[in-house]
Design a protein around this motif. Structure first.
Motif, short mmCIF file in Angstrom:
data_model
loop_
_atom_site.label_atom_id
_atom_site.label_comp_id
_atom_site.label_asym_id
_atom_site.label_seq_id
_atom_site.Cartn_x
_atom_site.Cartn_y
_atom_site.Cartn_z
N LYS A 246 49.50 -54.14 20.31
CA LYS A 246 50.45 -53.56 21.27
C LYS A 246 49.80 -53.57 22.64
CE LYS A 246 52.76 -50.54 17.99
NZ LYS A 246 53.14 -49.15 17.69
N ILE A 247 50.59 -53.92 23.66
CA ILE A 247 50.07 -54.02 25.02
C ILE A 247 51.24 -53.83 25.99
CG2 ILE A 247 50.32 -56.53 25.03
CD1 ILE A 247 47.77 -56.70 26.73
N SER A 248 50.97 -53.26 27.15
CA SER A 248 52.05 -53.10 28.11
C SER A 248 52.43 -54.47 28.67
CB SER A 248 51.64 -52.16 29.26
OG SER A 248 50.77 -52.82 30.16
N TRP A 249 53.68 -54.60 29.05
CA TRP A 249 54.16 -55.86 29.60
C TRP A 249 53.34 -56.26 30.83
CZ3 TRP A 249 56.16 -60.31 29.00
CH2 TRP A 249 56.65 -61.02 30.08
N LYS A 250 53.08 -55.31 31.74
CA LYS A 250 52.34 -55.64 32.95
C LYS A 250 50.92 -56.12 32.64
CE LYS A 250 54.97 -52.90 36.20
NZ LYS A 250 54.99 -51.80 37.15
N LYS A 251 50.29 -55.52 31.64
CA LYS A 251 48.95 -55.95 31.26
C LYS A 251 49.00 -57.35 30.66
CE LYS A 251 44.72 -54.55 28.99
NZ LYS A 251 44.01 -53.52 28.25
N LEU A 252 50.00 -57.64 29.85
CA LEU A 252 50.16 -58.97 29.26
C LEU A 252 50.40 -60.00 30.36
CD1 LEU A 252 50.32 -60.69 26.71
CD2 LEU A 252 52.77 -60.17 26.64
N LYS A 253 51.24 -59.68 31.34
CA LYS A 253 51.48 -60.59 32.46
C LYS A 253 50.18 -60.84 33.23
CE LYS A 253 54.62 -59.96 35.49
NZ LYS A 253 55.70 -59.57 36.40
N ALA B 54 48.04 -63.26 31.32
CA ALA B 54 48.57 -64.63 31.46
C ALA B 54 48.21 -65.20 32.83
CB ALA B 54 50.08 -64.63 31.25
N ASN B 55 48.38 -64.40 33.86
CA ASN B 55 48.07 -64.87 35.20
C ASN B 55 46.58 -65.14 35.38
OD1 ASN B 55 48.87 -65.49 37.95
ND2 ASN B 55 47.69 -63.67 38.48
N ASP B 56 45.75 -64.19 34.95
CA ASP B 56 44.31 -64.29 35.17
C ASP B 56 43.63 -65.36 34.31
OD1 ASP B 56 44.65 -62.19 36.92
OD2 ASP B 56 43.79 -60.68 35.57
N ARG B 57 44.08 -65.50 33.07
CA ARG B 57 43.35 -66.36 32.14
C ARG B 57 44.00 -67.72 31.90
NH1 ARG B 57 41.14 -61.91 27.79
NH2 ARG B 57 40.19 -60.58 29.36
N ASP C 158 56.95 -76.23 33.18
CA ASP C 158 57.12 -76.19 34.63
C ASP C 158 57.77 -74.89 35.09
OD1 ASP C 158 55.95 -78.65 34.91
OD2 ASP C 158 57.84 -79.75 35.02
N ILE C 159 58.59 -74.30 34.25
CA ILE C 159 59.26 -73.05 34.61
C ILE C 159 58.22 -71.94 34.76
CG2 ILE C 159 60.84 -71.27 33.75
CD1 ILE C 159 62.41 -73.57 32.43
N CYS C 160 57.16 -71.98 33.99
CA CYS C 160 56.16 -70.92 34.01
C CYS C 160 55.27 -70.97 35.24
CB CYS C 160 55.28 -71.02 32.76
SG CYS C 160 56.21 -70.75 31.24
N THR C 161 55.07 -72.12 35.80
CA THR C 161 54.19 -72.26 36.95
C THR C 161 54.73 -71.44 38.11
OG1 THR C 161 53.61 -74.48 36.25
CG2 THR C 161 53.09 -73.89 38.52
N GLY C 162 53.90 -70.50 38.59
CA GLY C 162 54.29 -69.67 39.72
C GLY C 162 55.22 -68.53 39.38
N LYS C 163 55.46 -68.28 38.11
CA LYS C 163 56.40 -67.23 37.72
C LYS C 163 55.73 -65.93 37.31
CE LYS C 163 60.09 -69.73 38.13
NZ LYS C 163 61.10 -69.48 39.10
N ILE C 164 54.43 -65.88 37.21
CA ILE C 164 53.75 -64.68 36.74
C ILE C 164 53.62 -63.69 37.85
CG2 ILE C 164 51.60 -63.79 35.75
CD1 ILE C 164 53.21 -65.42 33.75
#
Length: 97
Positions: free
Chosen positions: A60-67, A70-73, A91-97
């Motif tokens: 279990k993890i908060s959404w913001k921590k999961l985001k 994803a962004n950092d790693r 391509d949709i994910c690029t720049g969306k975090i």
């Protein structure tokens, strides 16, 4: 997907990490009776993410921590292609975090 992401961003719920079909997969045409018909593609991506994040399925993890993970790693380290391979949605994910 846009509605789900909007709700996650607005409420920052605690999410349960899974490497199986989940509520995001509910309306996907490849989800047949809770099984992904796209083979191991989605599961492989999920498992690579979990490994990179250093967390396990059913965590279990908060959404913001999961985001942030994803962004950092993945995004910031330019690992999207490594993780997602030839995913048609990468391509949709690029720049969306």
């Amino acid at each position: 997907m846009t509605d789900i992401i909007g709700q996650l961003n607005e409420y920052n719920p605690e999410v349960i990490i899974t490497d199986a079909c989940d509520i995001i997969c509910e309306i996907c045409p490849n989800n047949i009776d809770g099984k992904c018909t796209s083979g191991q593609k989605a599961g492989n991506i999920d498992r690579r993410c979990l490994e990179i994040y250093g967390i396990s399925s059913n965590s279990k993890i908060s959404w913001k921590k999961l985001k942030a993970l994803a962004n950092d790693r993945i995004i910031s380290e330019n690992r999207l292609k490594e993780v997602c391979g030839d995913c048609q949605w990468a391509d949709i994910c690029t720049g969306k975090i």
